[in-house]
Design a protein around this motif. Structure first.
Motif, PDB file in Angstrom:
ATOM      1  N   TYR A  60       0.839  -1.188   0.000  1.00  0.00           N
ATOM      2  CA  TYR A  60       0.000   0.000   0.000  1.00  0.00           C
ATOM      3  C   TYR A  60       0.879   1.244   0.000  1.00  0.00           C
ATOM      4  CZ  TYR A  60      -3.720  -3.215   1.293  1.00  0.00           C
ATOM      5  OH  TYR A  60      -4.619  -4.260   1.303  1.00  0.00           O
ATOM      6  N   ALA A  61       0.496   2.207  -0.803  1.00  0.00           N
ATOM      7  CA  ALA A  61       1.157   3.511  -0.734  1.00  0.00           C
ATOM      8  C   ALA A  61       0.842   4.145   0.616  1.00  0.00           C
ATOM      9  CB  ALA A  61       0.665   4.406  -1.863  1.00  0.00           C
ATOM     10  N   ASP A  62       1.748   4.946   1.106  1.00  0.00           N
ATOM     11  CA  ASP A  62       1.542   5.587   2.406  1.00  0.00           C
ATOM     12  C   ASP A  62       0.245   6.388   2.436  1.00  0.00           C
ATOM     13  OD1 ASP A  62       5.061   6.328   3.039  1.00  0.00           O
ATOM     14  OD2 ASP A  62       3.878   4.523   3.390  1.00  0.00           O
ATOM     15  N   SER A  63      -0.106   6.956   1.308  1.00  0.00           N
ATOM     16  CA  SER A  63      -1.284   7.824   1.246  1.00  0.00           C
ATOM     17  C   SER A  63      -2.598   7.068   1.451  1.00  0.00           C
ATOM     18  CB  SER A  63      -1.314   8.570  -0.084  1.00  0.00           C
ATOM     19  OG  SER A  63      -1.319   7.660  -1.164  1.00  0.00           O
ATOM     20  N   VAL A  64      -2.590   5.750   1.264  1.00  0.00           N
ATOM     21  CA  VAL A  64      -3.834   4.979   1.395  1.00  0.00           C
ATOM     22  C   VAL A  64      -3.764   3.926   2.495  1.00  0.00           C
ATOM     23  CG1 VAL A  64      -4.231   5.301  -1.087  1.00  0.00           C
ATOM     24  CG2 VAL A  64      -3.291   3.135  -0.262  1.00  0.00           C
ATOM     25  N   LYS A  65      -2.593   3.755   3.071  1.00  0.00           N
ATOM     26  CA  LYS A  65      -2.402   2.709   4.084  1.00  0.00           C
ATOM     27  C   LYS A  65      -3.356   2.926   5.257  1.00  0.00           C
ATOM     28  CE  LYS A  65       1.826   1.547   4.225  1.00  0.00           C
ATOM     29  NZ  LYS A  65       3.297   1.562   4.451  1.00  0.00           N
ATOM     30  N   GLY A  66      -4.003   1.843   5.664  1.00  0.00           N
ATOM     31  CA  GLY A  66      -4.947   1.914   6.770  1.00  0.00           C
ATOM     32  C   GLY A  66      -6.364   2.278   6.354  1.00  0.00           C
ATOM     33  N   ARG A  67      -6.528   2.710   5.096  1.00  0.00           N
ATOM     34  CA  ARG A  67      -7.862   3.086   4.607  1.00  0.00           C
ATOM     35  C   ARG A  67      -8.323   2.188   3.459  1.00  0.00           C
ATOM     36  NH1 ARG A  67      -8.495   7.809   2.140  1.00  0.00           N
ATOM     37  NH2 ARG A  67      -6.328   7.949   1.405  1.00  0.00           N
ATOM     38  N   PHE A  68      -7.396   1.726   2.643  1.00  0.00           N
ATOM     39  CA  PHE A  68      -7.727   0.892   1.478  1.00  0.00           C
ATOM     40  C   PHE A  68      -7.294  -0.546   1.737  1.00  0.00           C
ATOM     41  CE2 PHE A  68      -7.475   4.369  -2.078  1.00  0.00           C
ATOM     42  CZ  PHE A  68      -8.351   5.153  -1.340  1.00  0.00           C
ATOM     43  N   THR A  69      -8.045  -1.485   1.161  1.00  0.00           N
ATOM     44  CA  THR A  69      -7.689  -2.896   1.250  1.00  0.00           C
ATOM     45  C   THR A  69      -7.835  -3.529  -0.125  1.00  0.00           C
ATOM     46  OG1 THR A  69      -8.499  -3.030   3.526  1.00  0.00           O
ATOM     47  CG2 THR A  69      -8.173  -5.102   2.353  1.00  0.00           C
ATOM     48  N   ILE A  70      -6.762  -4.159  -0.582  1.00  0.00           N
ATOM     49  CA  ILE A  70      -6.778  -4.864  -1.858  1.00  0.00           C
ATOM     50  C   ILE A  70      -6.964  -6.354  -1.583  1.00  0.00           C
ATOM     51  CG2 ILE A  70      -4.257  -5.171  -1.939  1.00  0.00           C
ATOM     52  CD1 ILE A  70      -4.446  -4.733  -5.000  1.00  0.00           C
ATOM     53  N   SER A  71      -7.753  -6.998  -2.448  1.00  0.00           N
ATOM     54  CA  SER A  71      -7.972  -8.438  -2.308  1.00  0.00           C
ATOM     55  C   SER A  71      -8.288  -9.016  -3.682  1.00  0.00           C
ATOM     56  CB  SER A  71      -9.106  -8.736  -1.327  1.00  0.00           C
ATOM     57  OG  SER A  71     -10.328  -8.181  -1.793  1.00  0.00           O
ATOM     58  N   ARG A  72      -8.204 -10.335  -3.766  1.00  0.00           N
ATOM     59  CA  ARG A  72      -8.508 -11.002  -5.028  1.00  0.00           C
ATOM     60  C   ARG A  72      -9.304 -12.264  -4.779  1.00  0.00           C
ATOM     61  NH1 ARG A  72      -2.950 -11.816  -7.727  1.00  0.00           N
ATOM     62  NH2 ARG A  72      -4.238 -12.761  -9.356  1.00  0.00           N
ATOM     63  N   ASP A  73     -10.187 -12.577  -5.720  1.00  0.00           N
ATOM     64  CA  ASP A  73     -10.958 -13.816  -5.693  1.00  0.00           C
ATOM     65  C   ASP A  73     -10.655 -14.534  -6.995  1.00  0.00           C
ATOM     66  OD1 ASP A  73     -12.834 -15.847  -5.814  1.00  0.00           O
ATOM     67  OD2 ASP A  73     -14.415 -14.665  -4.891  1.00  0.00           O
ATOM     68  N   ASN A  74      -9.737 -15.479  -6.938  1.00  0.00           N
ATOM     69  CA  ASN A  74      -9.301 -16.146  -8.159  1.00  0.00           C
ATOM     70  C   ASN A  74     -10.407 -16.983  -8.797  1.00  0.00           C
ATOM     71  OD1 ASN A  74      -6.746 -15.011  -7.965  1.00  0.00           O
ATOM     72  ND2 ASN A  74      -5.900 -16.765  -6.853  1.00  0.00           N
ATOM     73  N   ALA A  75     -11.320 -17.487  -7.982  1.00  0.00           N
ATOM     74  CA  ALA A  75     -12.430 -18.272  -8.534  1.00  0.00           C
ATOM     75  C   ALA A  75     -13.337 -17.408  -9.408  1.00  0.00           C
ATOM     76  CB  ALA A  75     -13.227 -18.909  -7.414  1.00  0.00           C
ATOM     77  N   LYS A  76     -13.373 -16.116  -9.108  1.00  0.00           N
ATOM     78  CA  LYS A  76     -14.213 -15.190  -9.876  1.00  0.00           C
ATOM     79  C   LYS A  76     -13.404 -14.330 -10.833  1.00  0.00           C
ATOM     80  CE  LYS A  76     -17.797 -14.794  -6.328  1.00  0.00           C
ATOM     81  NZ  LYS A  76     -18.564 -13.859  -5.444  1.00  0.00           N
ATOM     82  N   ASN A  77     -12.089 -14.573 -10.905  1.00  0.00           N
ATOM     83  CA  ASN A  77     -11.223 -13.757 -11.764  1.00  0.00           C
ATOM     84  C   ASN A  77     -11.405 -12.263 -11.474  1.00  0.00           C
ATOM     85  OD1 ASN A  77     -10.247 -16.035 -13.025  1.00  0.00           O
ATOM     86  ND2 ASN A  77     -10.692 -15.344 -15.101  1.00  0.00           N
ATOM     87  N   THR A  78     -11.485 -11.904 -10.208  1.00  0.00           N
ATOM     88  CA  THR A  78     -11.806 -10.531  -9.834  1.00  0.00           C
ATOM     89  C   THR A  78     -10.854  -9.998  -8.776  1.00  0.00           C
ATOM     90  OG1 THR A  78     -14.139 -10.886 -10.382  1.00  0.00           O
ATOM     91  CG2 THR A  78     -13.609  -8.986  -9.008  1.00  0.00           C
ATOM     92  N   LEU A  79     -10.451  -8.761  -8.989  1.00  0.00           N
ATOM     93  CA  LEU A  79      -9.623  -8.004  -8.054  1.00  0.00           C
ATOM     94  C   LEU A  79     -10.507  -6.927  -7.436  1.00  0.00           C
ATOM     95  CD1 LEU A  79      -6.606  -7.359  -7.127  1.00  0.00           C
ATOM     96  CD2 LEU A  79      -6.653  -5.626  -8.954  1.00  0.00           C
ATOM     97  N   TYR A  80     -10.307  -6.671  -6.144  1.00  0.00           N
ATOM     98  CA  TYR A  80     -11.112  -5.672  -5.445  1.00  0.00           C
ATOM     99  C   TYR A  80     -10.220  -4.610  -4.799  1.00  0.00           C
ATOM    100  CZ  TYR A  80     -14.649  -9.349  -5.731  1.00  0.00           C
ATOM    101  OH  TYR A  80     -15.511 -10.324  -6.176  1.00  0.00           O
ATOM    102  N   LEU A  81     -10.810  -3.447  -4.588  1.00  0.00           N
ATOM    103  CA  LEU A  81     -10.183  -2.414  -3.778  1.00  0.00           C
ATOM    104  C   LEU A  81     -11.275  -1.803  -2.904  1.00  0.00           C
ATOM    105  CD1 LEU A  81      -7.511  -0.922  -3.164  1.00  0.00           C
ATOM    106  CD2 LEU A  81      -8.310   0.886  -4.699  1.00  0.00           C
ATOM    107  N   GLN A  82     -11.231  -2.112  -1.623  1.00  0.00           N
ATOM    108  CA  GLN A  82     -12.154  -1.510  -0.672  1.00  0.00           C
ATOM    109  C   GLN A  82     -11.541  -0.208  -0.190  1.00  0.00           C
ATOM    110  OE1 GLN A  82     -15.290  -2.538   0.383  1.00  0.00           O
ATOM    111  NE2 GLN A  82     -15.332  -0.533   1.387  1.00  0.00           N
ATOM    112  N   MET A  83     -12.256   0.888  -0.387  1.00  0.00           N
ATOM    113  CA  MET A  83     -11.747   2.208  -0.038  1.00  0.00           C
ATOM    114  C   MET A  83     -12.643   2.812   1.031  1.00  0.00           C
ATOM    115  SD  MET A  83     -10.730   3.666  -3.812  1.00  0.00           S
ATOM    116  CE  MET A  83     -12.424   3.807  -4.358  1.00  0.00           C
TER     117      MET A  83
END
Length: 125
Positions: A60-83
């Motif tokens: 995570y970049a310092d500017s988003v650390k603690g606020r954004f979360t990246i995750s992936r679901d390989n079964a769905k071929n999908t990447l997420y970013l919770q902001m």
């Protein structure tokens, strides 16, 4: 060849939340390091968050650390970013990217990447 399609952008008030999604075509999604980049008007594209091909490492970049979360679901071929706790300075076009080289743990803007078309995120004060 991989095609990436982002969704989930929009207009939100400061302090609010959004979840971005990036759906990939192809059968090798689970083999790619992935990242969310963003570009504000007049600024260079910057890496906000990244995840290794295995999902075991994140960045995570310092500017988003603690606020954004990246995750992936390989079964769905999908990447997420919770902001969460969004700020006006988070306003930008957000791009999903996959590093062409397989089985890597990181991704940078100047790597050989597949790119999505981008989705606009606007945070009002």
């Amino acid at each position: 060849q991989v095609q990436l399609v982002e969704s989930g952008g929009g207009l939100v008030q400061a302090g609010g939340s959004l979840r971005l999604s990036c759906t990939a075509s192809g059968r090798t999604f689970s083999s790619y390091a992935m990242g969310w980049f963003r570009q504000a008007p007049g600024k260079e594209r910057e890496l906000g968050a990244a995840i290794s091909w295995s999902g075991s490492k994140t960045y995570y970049a310092d500017s988003v650390k603690g606020r954004f979360t990246i995750s992936r679901d390989n079964a769905k071929n999908t990447l997420y970013l919770q902001m969460n706790s969004l700020k006006p300075e988070d306003t930008a076009v957000y791009y999903c990217a996959a590093r062409r080289r397989l089985y890597t743990e990181s991704i940078r803007a100047d790597d050989d990447n597949y790119w999505g078309q981008g989705t606009q995120v606007t945070v009002s004060s």
